[in-house]
Structure formats: C-alpha cells, structure tokens
Design a protein around this motif. Structure first.
Motif, PDB file in Angstrom:
ATOM      1  N   ASN A 212       2.308   0.477  -3.011  1.00  0.00           N
ATOM      2  CA  ASN A 212       2.544   0.474  -1.575  1.00  0.00           C
ATOM      3  C   ASN A 212       1.481   1.334  -0.908  1.00  0.00           C
ATOM      4  O   ASN A 212       0.462   1.649  -1.527  1.00  0.00           O
ATOM      5  CB  ASN A 212       3.986   0.914  -1.235  1.00  0.00           C
ATOM      6  N   SER A 213       1.694   1.723   0.333  1.00  0.00           N
ATOM      7  CA  SER A 213       0.660   2.435   1.074  1.00  0.00           C
ATOM      8  C   SER A 213       0.434   3.863   0.592  1.00  0.00           C
ATOM      9  O   SER A 213      -0.553   4.499   0.962  1.00  0.00           O
ATOM     10  CB  SER A 213       0.999   2.446   2.570  1.00  0.00           C
ATOM     11  N   LEU A 214       1.352   4.387  -0.224  1.00  0.00           N
ATOM     12  CA  LEU A 214       1.252   5.771  -0.663  1.00  0.00           C
ATOM     13  C   LEU A 214       1.049   5.947  -2.161  1.00  0.00           C
ATOM     14  O   LEU A 214       0.449   6.927  -2.603  1.00  0.00           O
ATOM     15  CB  LEU A 214       2.510   6.538  -0.245  1.00  0.00           C
ATOM     16  N   VAL A 215       1.585   5.014  -2.942  1.00  0.00           N
ATOM     17  CA  VAL A 215       1.592   5.195  -4.393  1.00  0.00           C
ATOM     18  C   VAL A 215       1.193   3.899  -5.091  1.00  0.00           C
ATOM     19  O   VAL A 215       1.564   2.808  -4.658  1.00  0.00           O
ATOM     20  CB  VAL A 215       2.994   5.612  -4.901  1.00  0.00           C
ATOM     21  N   LEU A 216       0.452   4.054  -6.168  1.00  0.00           N
ATOM     22  CA  LEU A 216       0.127   2.938  -7.050  1.00  0.00           C
ATOM     23  C   LEU A 216       0.566   3.306  -8.458  1.00  0.00           C
ATOM     24  O   LEU A 216       0.206   4.369  -8.969  1.00  0.00           O
ATOM     25  CB  LEU A 216      -1.381   2.660  -7.045  1.00  0.00           C
ATOM     26  N   ALA A 217       1.402   2.455  -9.064  1.00  0.00           N
ATOM     27  CA  ALA A 217       1.793   2.615 -10.463  1.00  0.00           C
ATOM     28  C   ALA A 217       1.023   1.589 -11.275  1.00  0.00           C
ATOM     29  O   ALA A 217       1.191   0.381 -11.078  1.00  0.00           O
ATOM     30  CB  ALA A 217       3.291   2.422 -10.633  1.00  0.00           C
ATOM     31  N   GLU A 218       0.189   2.057 -12.160  1.00  0.00           N
ATOM     32  CA  GLU A 218      -0.629   1.188 -13.015  1.00  0.00           C
ATOM     33  C   GLU A 218      -0.061   1.265 -14.426  1.00  0.00           C
ATOM     34  O   GLU A 218      -0.042   2.329 -15.053  1.00  0.00           O
ATOM     35  CB  GLU A 218      -2.081   1.660 -13.001  1.00  0.00           C
ATOM     36  N   THR A 219       0.424   0.129 -14.938  1.00  0.00           N
ATOM     37  CA  THR A 219       1.035   0.105 -16.273  1.00  0.00           C
ATOM     38  C   THR A 219       0.263  -0.850 -17.169  1.00  0.00           C
ATOM     39  O   THR A 219       0.048  -2.014 -16.829  1.00  0.00           O
ATOM     40  CB  THR A 219       2.505  -0.349 -16.213  1.00  0.00           C
ATOM     41  N   THR A 232       2.193   4.161 -18.283  1.00  0.00           N
ATOM     42  CA  THR A 232       2.077   4.117 -16.822  1.00  0.00           C
ATOM     43  C   THR A 232       1.452   5.394 -16.284  1.00  0.00           C
ATOM     44  O   THR A 232       1.751   6.481 -16.770  1.00  0.00           O
ATOM     45  CB  THR A 232       3.461   3.941 -16.175  1.00  0.00           C
ATOM     46  N   TYR A 233       0.573   5.259 -15.308  1.00  0.00           N
ATOM     47  CA  TYR A 233       0.129   6.429 -14.563  1.00  0.00           C
ATOM     48  C   TYR A 233       0.244   6.120 -13.076  1.00  0.00           C
ATOM     49  O   TYR A 233       0.182   4.970 -12.649  1.00  0.00           O
ATOM     50  CB  TYR A 233      -1.294   6.865 -14.935  1.00  0.00           C
ATOM     51  N   PHE A 234       0.449   7.185 -12.301  1.00  0.00           N
ATOM     52  CA  PHE A 234       0.601   7.053 -10.854  1.00  0.00           C
ATOM     53  C   PHE A 234      -0.643   7.576 -10.157  1.00  0.00           C
ATOM     54  O   PHE A 234      -1.250   8.547 -10.576  1.00  0.00           O
ATOM     55  CB  PHE A 234       1.824   7.840 -10.364  1.00  0.00           C
ATOM     56  N   ILE A 235      -0.999   6.907  -9.066  1.00  0.00           N
ATOM     57  CA  ILE A 235      -2.128   7.320  -8.233  1.00  0.00           C
ATOM     58  C   ILE A 235      -1.602   7.461  -6.810  1.00  0.00           C
ATOM     59  O   ILE A 235      -0.944   6.559  -6.291  1.00  0.00           O
ATOM     60  CB  ILE A 235      -3.267   6.279  -8.282  1.00  0.00           C
ATOM     61  N   PHE A 236      -1.871   8.621  -6.194  1.00  0.00           N
ATOM     62  CA  PHE A 236      -1.342   8.903  -4.866  1.00  0.00           C
ATOM     63  C   PHE A 236      -2.462   8.883  -3.833  1.00  0.00           C
ATOM     64  O   PHE A 236      -3.534   9.435  -4.068  1.00  0.00           O
ATOM     65  CB  PHE A 236      -0.646  10.263  -4.852  1.00  0.00           C
ATOM     66  N   SER A 237      -2.192   8.271  -2.684  1.00  0.00           N
ATOM     67  CA  SER A 237      -3.220   8.132  -1.668  1.00  0.00           C
ATOM     68  C   SER A 237      -3.502   9.454  -0.967  1.00  0.00           C
ATOM     69  O   SER A 237      -2.611  10.265  -0.749  1.00  0.00           O
ATOM     70  CB  SER A 237      -2.818   7.088  -0.622  1.00  0.00           C
ATOM     71  N   SER A 238      -4.757   9.656  -0.608  1.00  0.00           N
ATOM     72  CA  SER A 238      -5.135  10.812   0.191  1.00  0.00           C
ATOM     73  C   SER A 238      -5.014  10.501   1.675  1.00  0.00           C
ATOM     74  O   SER A 238      -5.069  11.379   2.516  1.00  0.00           O
ATOM     75  CB  SER A 238      -6.572  11.242  -0.123  1.00  0.00           C
TER      76      SER A 238
END
Length: 261
Positions: A212-219, A232-238
């Motif tokens: 979504n606009s704030l978080v990306l879950a890459e599995t 899985t790792y999470f990437i958070f938007s700046s």
C-alpha cells in the motif's frame, strides 16, 4: 603586552571549546518518519548525539508533545512529570530513566491507535545539549502472508492490512503472473487478503508483493513438494507513494527493515 596576549589566547580557546561542544552534541533521531503497526508498540527515536559520558538523572529533562493535542510525556528532575498529560496517552507512553541518563529520550508508545498518527516534538535539556526534533508518526496495519500449496495452486493469506493493498505475483525472472486476489474488511477497517496463483510448479520460486502507500511486504516463496518455504521482509516508505508506482522507484524511496520467517 604579554599579559594581554595570554588573555586573548585564553578567550579564543574558550570560544572554540564552547563552539565545539555545541556542534558535537545535538538532539537527533534515527527515524523521523516511522510507520507504526496498529495495535502494536512503537518506539519513537530521540537522543542526544555524541554524548560521551553519563549524565545524572536529575540533570536531564525530556518533553514529548503532539501537535494540536499537547503533552504526551514529560520526565524532569529524575521522575515522570505528567500533570496535564493528554488523556489519550495515559498509561500508554513512557521513556526509560536508565536510557535518559545517557541521553536517550526515546518514547515507547504502547498499543498504537489510528489517532496516534501525527506530528510529535521531542525536546531534551541537559548539561550536554539543549534542543528538539520533530517526529512524523504514520500508522498502518501490515502482516506477513502465510502460504499453502495443493494441486498446483499456491495460496497466500495475510490477515491485517490498512490501507487496502495491491497484490502482485512474479516469477524468478521478474515477470508478472496472473493471480486472483480477494479482500475482506472487518468493522475496524482492517483488510484481510487472500491471493491465489493457480499455475505454481514444484521446486520453483515465486515472489508475492503486498503493497500500500506506506508498506511493502516482499515474500519469496519456494514450493517443495506439498510444503512451501517463505521469507518476508517489510519496506517502509519515507513519503507517501501511490499504490502501483514503479517498484524500482519505490524501492529507492523506502527504508528497509527485515524480518525472517
């Protein structure tokens, strides 16, 4: 004349020392735009950088405030000072005295709510530094998906997402795969995700992205017989990034925090 020279030199040394001490100690944060997971605890980072020695508790004053709401938490004279604390944070906010003594004024916010989102100011006053920093807290819901495999069908499920995400499946070469995704929403607006990829092959590896606009879950998932291994790792938007943005550009703009599963 010699006395004047000595006095003048001493003044210069004193000025340089004061300037150096101010420039090497300041209030800062390791993350000024954190994304908190709704319902979980979040640590808002705030500390005095380059503080080389421990300061007595009574010498440190810490104040956390939320814009348009007021006092979140205050620590002064070696103890909490919570008169005037906004009721929203009663029993949910704290700093750690042992950490405060070394210049770490980070705030623990328990059981994060949607209403906690907003602008916070951390102010620190001590013998080492005096200053403040603004923390922009954003809230979301996110969870790692779980997977199961049966008769060529690979199904991923994630129970908690907000705002509503998009889902993309890819093969090892980065090609987008066709999949069917459905969403459910509970009374609190939290979205559940079920995504089905019907052409999965044994011993192949696939990527499932929930974003979504704030978080990306890459599995990354690998099918091994009837089992599926997943990491899985999470990437958070700046900054807010529209869903569907080019992934490479999104990745450049995100701050990665990894979780192993």
């Amino acid at each position: 004349m010699l006395i004047l020279i000595v006095v003048f030199a001493a003044l210069i040394i004193l000025i340089l020392a004061l300037t150096f001490s101010k420039s090497t100690s300041k209030v800062t944060s390791s993350n000024t735009k954190p994304v908190a997971n709704l319902g979980e605890d979040e640590l808002l980072s705030c500390f005095v950088s380059s503080q080389s020695q421990q300061t007595r508790l009574g010498d440190v004053s810490v104040t956390w405030e939320k814009k348009d709401l007021g006092l979140v938490y205050q620590y002064s004279n070696g103890a909490p000072a919570l008169a005037g604390q906004a009721s929203q944070f009663t029993g949910r906010a704290q700093v750690f005295p042992v950490a405060v003594a070394t210049g770490n004024a980070s705030l623990l916010l328990r059981n994060v709510r949607g209403g906690d989102e907003g602008e916070y100011t951390c102010s620190v006053s001590s013998s080492a530094a005096r200053g403040s920093i603004i923390i922009q807290l954003r809230t979301a819901a996110f969870s790692a998906p779980t997977f199961k495999f049966s008769n060529g069908t690979l199904t991923g499920e994630a129970s908690r997402w907000f705002p509503k995400p998009s889902v993309t499946w890819l093969n090892q070469t980065g090609d987008i795969l066709s999949a069917n995704t459905s969403f459910t929403e509970n009374s609190e607006g939290i979205v559940g995700v079920v995504s089905v990829f019907e052409s999965a092959q044994v011993s192949e590896t696939y990527s499932c992205r929930i974003q979504n606009s704030l978080v990306l879950a890459e599995t990354e998932t690998r099918v091994t017989g009837t089992d599926v291994s997943a990491s899985t790792y999470f990437i958070f938007s700046s900054a807010a990034i529209p869903v569907g943005s080019n992934y490479v550009n999104v990745l450049i703009s995100f701050l990665s925090v990894c979780y192993g599963f």
